[in-house]
Design an enzyme around this catalytic site. Sequence first.
Site, mmCIF file in Angstrom:
data_model
loop_
_atom_site.group_PDB
_atom_site.id
_atom_site.type_symbol
_atom_site.label_atom_id
_atom_site.label_comp_id
_atom_site.label_asym_id
_atom_site.label_seq_id
_atom_site.Cartn_x
_atom_site.Cartn_y
_atom_site.Cartn_z
ATOM 1 N N ASP A 172 38.310 -6.711 -23.882
ATOM 2 C CA ASP A 172 39.454 -5.938 -23.100
ATOM 3 C C ASP A 172 38.805 -5.080 -21.862
ATOM 4 O O ASP A 172 37.729 -4.154 -22.145
ATOM 5 C CB ASP A 172 40.236 -5.079 -23.835
ATOM 6 N N GLU A 211 52.634 -11.962 -27.215
ATOM 7 C CA GLU A 211 51.405 -11.587 -27.855
ATOM 8 C C GLU A 211 51.494 -10.029 -27.998
ATOM 9 O O GLU A 211 51.625 -9.165 -27.108
ATOM 10 C CB GLU A 211 50.092 -12.013 -26.960
#
Length: 265
Positions: free
Chosen positions: A64, A53
Amino acid sequence: MTGNLRLLTDTLAAAKHAGRAALITYLPAGFPTVDDGIAAILATVDAGADVIEVGLPHSDPVLDGPVIQTADDIALRGGVRIADVLRTVREVHAATGKPVLVMSYWNPVSRYGVERFARELAEAGGAGCVLPDLPVSESGPWRRQAEAHGLATVFVVAPSSTDAHLAETAAAGSGFVYASALMGVTGARAAVDEAAAVLTARLRAVTDLPVCVGMGISDADQAAQVAGFADGVIVGSALVSTLLDTGDRAALARLTGELAAGVRA
């Protein structure tokens, strides 16, 4: 099934046939520079990663945690652009033959142009996109372009999702379903939340797609634990943290090797 979506599904199927989970590693493009980021990703492949990824750095992340936010900030201050993300995909796939996905929030893709992004990602050899903040109900334009260009559409589901939402999300996705091992933002944790196994079992009841689990996995023992019930083990923050703390690709490779041994245990 066309394009590198088939490569992704074949890679996950091959790991399952071998009696193990696949190791999926995440690193943001452009961190610490575009060239160094490509080299870091290649180091994880050499150490045993099955699927890659590549993060598209974003200035306003919602998923995140602080580790990936810090890496994204370094990449953005270094001037990383979508062209650099696509270059990263192209060079990693060309060098390794591995399936490479882009993980991105929806806004950069939408602003770049849905058809343009899908076309250029496919031309770069990309296998698809992980789109954590794109609601299924609004995903039609992307999914049409992804299908036309042979790309996977990977949605993220959380332990709080209802069974109906899990079924709807899995039916709309392709490649695999990304199951969050915990509630909240990304980041390495000291232990794997038991909710991850429960969520995986709930997904298996509504889809035949592989279920890959991420968020919070930080070492070989945790990777082995998740590999006991999931089709794929996704690790990001622990790898990014290693690069932030040491700047050493050898240390990154050592951790990846340990994780690879964990999923094969």
